[in-house]
Design a protein around this motif. Structure first.
Motif, PDB file in Angstrom:
ATOM      1  N   PRO A 124       0.803  -1.224   0.000  1.00 60.52           N
ATOM      2  CA  PRO A 124       0.000   0.000   0.000  1.00 60.52           C
ATOM      3  C   PRO A 124       0.840   1.279   0.000  1.00 60.52           C
ATOM      4  O   PRO A 124       0.500   2.238  -0.676  1.00 60.52           O
ATOM      5  CB  PRO A 124      -0.822  -0.131   1.284  1.00 60.52           C
ATOM      6  CG  PRO A 124      -0.967  -1.608   1.487  1.00 60.52           C
ATOM      7  CD  PRO A 124       0.326  -2.199   1.003  1.00 60.52           C
ATOM      8  N   GLY A 125       1.974   1.287   0.709  1.00 55.28           N
ATOM      9  CA  GLY A 125       2.784   2.500   0.781  1.00 55.28           C
ATOM     10  C   GLY A 125       3.729   2.709  -0.384  1.00 55.28           C
ATOM     11  O   GLY A 125       4.409   3.729  -0.457  1.00 55.28           O
ATOM     12  N   THR A 126       3.798   1.737  -1.323  1.00 53.34           N
ATOM     13  CA  THR A 126       4.762   1.851  -2.420  1.00 53.34           C
ATOM     14  C   THR A 126       4.113   1.773  -3.805  1.00 53.34           C
ATOM     15  O   THR A 126       4.817   1.652  -4.807  1.00 53.34           O
ATOM     16  CB  THR A 126       5.826   0.741  -2.325  1.00 53.34           C
ATOM     17  OG1 THR A 126       5.205  -0.553  -2.504  1.00 53.34           O
ATOM     18  CG2 THR A 126       6.556   0.772  -0.988  1.00 53.34           C
ATOM     19  N   ARG A 127       2.789   1.843  -3.864  1.00 56.90           N
ATOM     20  CA  ARG A 127       2.097   1.646  -5.146  1.00 56.90           C
ATOM     21  C   ARG A 127       2.607   2.562  -6.249  1.00 56.90           C
ATOM     22  O   ARG A 127       2.977   2.111  -7.328  1.00 56.90           O
ATOM     23  CB  ARG A 127       0.589   1.864  -4.970  1.00 56.90           C
ATOM     24  CG  ARG A 127      -0.123   0.748  -4.268  1.00 56.90           C
ATOM     25  CD  ARG A 127      -1.639   0.938  -4.355  1.00 56.90           C
ATOM     26  NE  ARG A 127      -2.309  -0.054  -3.534  1.00 56.90           N
ATOM     27  CZ  ARG A 127      -2.933   0.223  -2.396  1.00 56.90           C
ATOM     28  NH1 ARG A 127      -2.969   1.456  -1.934  1.00 56.90           N
ATOM     29  NH2 ARG A 127      -3.517  -0.737  -1.720  1.00 56.90           N
ATOM     30  N   ARG A 128       2.594   3.865  -5.999  1.00 53.71           N
ATOM     31  CA  ARG A 128       2.966   4.827  -7.038  1.00 53.71           C
ATOM     32  C   ARG A 128       4.421   4.636  -7.484  1.00 53.71           C
ATOM     33  O   ARG A 128       4.719   4.632  -8.670  1.00 53.71           O
ATOM     34  CB  ARG A 128       2.747   6.257  -6.534  1.00 53.71           C
ATOM     35  CG  ARG A 128       3.029   7.327  -7.570  1.00 53.71           C
ATOM     36  CD  ARG A 128       2.782   8.712  -7.003  1.00 53.71           C
ATOM     37  NE  ARG A 128       1.406   8.878  -6.564  1.00 53.71           N
ATOM     38  CZ  ARG A 128       0.423   9.313  -7.341  1.00 53.71           C
ATOM     39  NH1 ARG A 128       0.670   9.620  -8.591  1.00 53.71           N
ATOM     40  NH2 ARG A 128      -0.801   9.447  -6.866  1.00 53.71           N
ATOM     41  N   VAL A 129       5.315   4.441  -6.518  1.00 56.44           N
ATOM     42  CA  VAL A 129       6.737   4.283  -6.842  1.00 56.44           C
ATOM     43  C   VAL A 129       6.974   2.994  -7.624  1.00 56.44           C
ATOM     44  O   VAL A 129       7.693   2.989  -8.629  1.00 56.44           O
ATOM     45  CB  VAL A 129       7.581   4.303  -5.546  1.00 56.44           C
ATOM     46  CG1 VAL A 129       9.028   3.965  -5.831  1.00 56.44           C
ATOM     47  CG2 VAL A 129       7.490   5.667  -4.880  1.00 56.44           C
ATOM     48  N   ASP A 130       6.375   1.882  -7.173  1.00 57.49           N
ATOM     49  CA  ASP A 130       6.602   0.591  -7.827  1.00 57.49           C
ATOM     50  C   ASP A 130       5.936   0.508  -9.200  1.00 57.49           C
ATOM     51  O   ASP A 130       6.430  -0.193 -10.084  1.00 57.49           O
ATOM     52  CB  ASP A 130       6.085  -0.553  -6.951  1.00 57.49           C
ATOM     53  CG  ASP A 130       6.905  -0.726  -5.679  1.00 57.49           C
ATOM     54  OD1 ASP A 130       8.042  -0.228  -5.626  1.00 57.49           O
ATOM     55  OD2 ASP A 130       6.400  -1.365  -4.732  1.00 57.49           O
ATOM     56  N   ARG A 131       4.829   1.202  -9.375  1.00 59.76           N
ATOM     57  CA  ARG A 131       4.110   1.122 -10.655  1.00 59.76           C
ATOM     58  C   ARG A 131       4.624   2.112 -11.682  1.00 59.76           C
ATOM     59  O   ARG A 131       4.512   1.868 -12.883  1.00 59.76           O
ATOM     60  CB  ARG A 131       2.613   1.360 -10.421  1.00 59.76           C
ATOM     61  CG  ARG A 131       1.929   0.256  -9.662  1.00 59.76           C
ATOM     62  CD  ARG A 131       0.489   0.623  -9.343  1.00 59.76           C
ATOM     63  NE  ARG A 131      -0.174  -0.413  -8.555  1.00 59.76           N
ATOM     64  CZ  ARG A 131      -1.339  -0.254  -7.930  1.00 59.76           C
ATOM     65  NH1 ARG A 131      -1.975   0.908  -8.011  1.00 59.76           N
ATOM     66  NH2 ARG A 131      -1.867  -1.239  -7.232  1.00 59.76           N
ATOM     67  N   PHE A 132       5.169   3.239 -11.223  1.00 58.31           N
ATOM     68  CA  PHE A 132       5.545   4.295 -12.175  1.00 58.31           C
ATOM     69  C   PHE A 132       7.010   4.712 -12.087  1.00 58.31           C
ATOM     70  O   PHE A 132       7.725   4.680 -13.089  1.00 58.31           O
ATOM     71  CB  PHE A 132       4.640   5.523 -11.986  1.00 58.31           C
ATOM     72  CG  PHE A 132       3.186   5.214 -12.156  1.00 58.31           C
ATOM     73  CD1 PHE A 132       2.651   4.961 -13.409  1.00 58.31           C
ATOM     74  CD2 PHE A 132       2.340   5.137 -11.056  1.00 58.31           C
ATOM     75  CE1 PHE A 132       1.312   4.654 -13.573  1.00 58.31           C
ATOM     76  CE2 PHE A 132       0.997   4.835 -11.197  1.00 58.31           C
ATOM     77  CZ  PHE A 132       0.479   4.592 -12.464  1.00 58.31           C
ATOM     78  N   ALA A 133       7.481   5.101 -10.909  1.00 63.75           N
ATOM     79  CA  ALA A 133       8.839   5.655 -10.807  1.00 63.75           C
ATOM     80  C   ALA A 133       9.917   4.610 -11.071  1.00 63.75           C
ATOM     81  O   ALA A 133      10.799   4.805 -11.914  1.00 63.75           O
ATOM     82  CB  ALA A 133       9.038   6.298  -9.431  1.00 63.75           C
ATOM     83  N   LYS A 134       9.867   3.504 -10.341  1.00 64.72           N
ATOM     84  CA  LYS A 134      10.950   2.523 -10.450  1.00 64.72           C
ATOM     85  C   LYS A 134      11.058   1.897 -11.835  1.00 64.72           C
ATOM     86  O   LYS A 134      12.169   1.777 -12.367  1.00 64.72           O
ATOM     87  CB  LYS A 134      10.824   1.457  -9.366  1.00 64.72           C
ATOM     88  CG  LYS A 134      11.191   1.987  -7.982  1.00 64.72           C
ATOM     89  CD  LYS A 134      11.204   0.894  -6.943  1.00 64.72           C
ATOM     90  CE  LYS A 134      11.620   1.440  -5.581  1.00 64.72           C
ATOM     91  NZ  LYS A 134      11.661   0.396  -4.547  1.00 64.72           N
ATOM     92  N   PRO A 135       9.949   1.481 -12.473  1.00 62.47           N
ATOM     93  CA  PRO A 135      10.132   0.917 -13.810  1.00 62.47           C
ATOM     94  C   PRO A 135      10.768   1.905 -14.785  1.00 62.47           C
ATOM     95  O   PRO A 135      11.597   1.523 -15.611  1.00 62.47           O
ATOM     96  CB  PRO A 135       8.732   0.503 -14.251  1.00 62.47           C
ATOM     97  CG  PRO A 135       7.794   0.989 -13.213  1.00 62.47           C
ATOM     98  CD  PRO A 135       8.576   1.347 -11.998  1.00 62.47           C
TER      99      PRO A 135
END
Length: 200
Positions: A124-135
């Motif tokens: 829940p706390g990493t959704r935006r980062v894991d879905r958009f930033a990191k890739p």
């Protein structure tokens, strides 16, 4: 130029607010972190403390690590939460990664060219980062494969670097498979992964 020791305080360690504001931390500064520092990532010169993972996240990551370790060919090794220096001022720690077997075992940080596959387990706390930033960061650094694992229910999305380019000319990932039941891939090796085997 060697990194200056990062001062410690009597309380829990935290990044220096002035350096955070200047966004001038580098990969070398991570070497000087005290032993009691929390797990951190470095993003564009700013140290980010990563949230503590849930038990479900850790179970999924461990099961995936075990599956990859049991099935990966000899020229690949698997690790959990090892830092990857993406640029002089950015370092990420994929939840699970496959790296080239010739990398020396005493390395504490990998280069993008060492990494074949980066995996993030979404919480829940990493959704935006894991879905958009990191890739975006992993693709731009040249890591050829990225997997994103969603939870509740467990669903794996497998990506590879494709021919698409982003607004800055960087290459981007394209989705090659996704399933909540079975992932079959020919790259980075011949994979037939039942999702039940990585479901806690």
């Amino acid at each position: 130029m060697s990194a200056e020791p990062i001062p410690t305080s009597p309380g829990p360690w935290c990044p220096d607010p002035m350096r955070q504001q200047r966004a001038d931390y580098t990969l070398e500064d991570l070497l000087a972190l005290p032993d009691d520092a929390p797990r951190v990532e470095l993003v564009d010169g700013v140290i980010q403390v990563t949230p503590s993972p849930t038990l479900g996240h850790q179970d999924t990551a461990s099961l995936l690590w075990l599956w990859l370790r049991s099935h990966a060919p000899d020229h690949l090794r698997v690790a959990q939460a090892v830092g990857v220096g993406l640029s002089p001022n950015t370092s990420r720690q994929p939840d699970v990664l496959l790296y080239r077997a010739e990398v020396p075992a005493d390395r504490f940080r990998l280069r993008p060219s060492d990494v074949v596959l980066a995996v993030e387990i979404v919480s829940p706390g990493t959704r935006r980062v894991d879905r958009f930033a990191k890739p975006g960061e992993y693709a731009a650094a040249g890591i050829p494969f990225y997997w994103r694992v969603e939870q509740d229910p467990v669903h794996l999305y497998a990506y590879r670097v494709g021919d698409r380019v982003g607004p800055g000319g960087e290459r981007q990932y394209e989705l090659v498979a996704d399933s909540a039941e079975l992932i079959e891939l020919a790259e980075p090796f011949d994979i037939k992964l039942p999702i039940a085997e990585i479901t806690p």
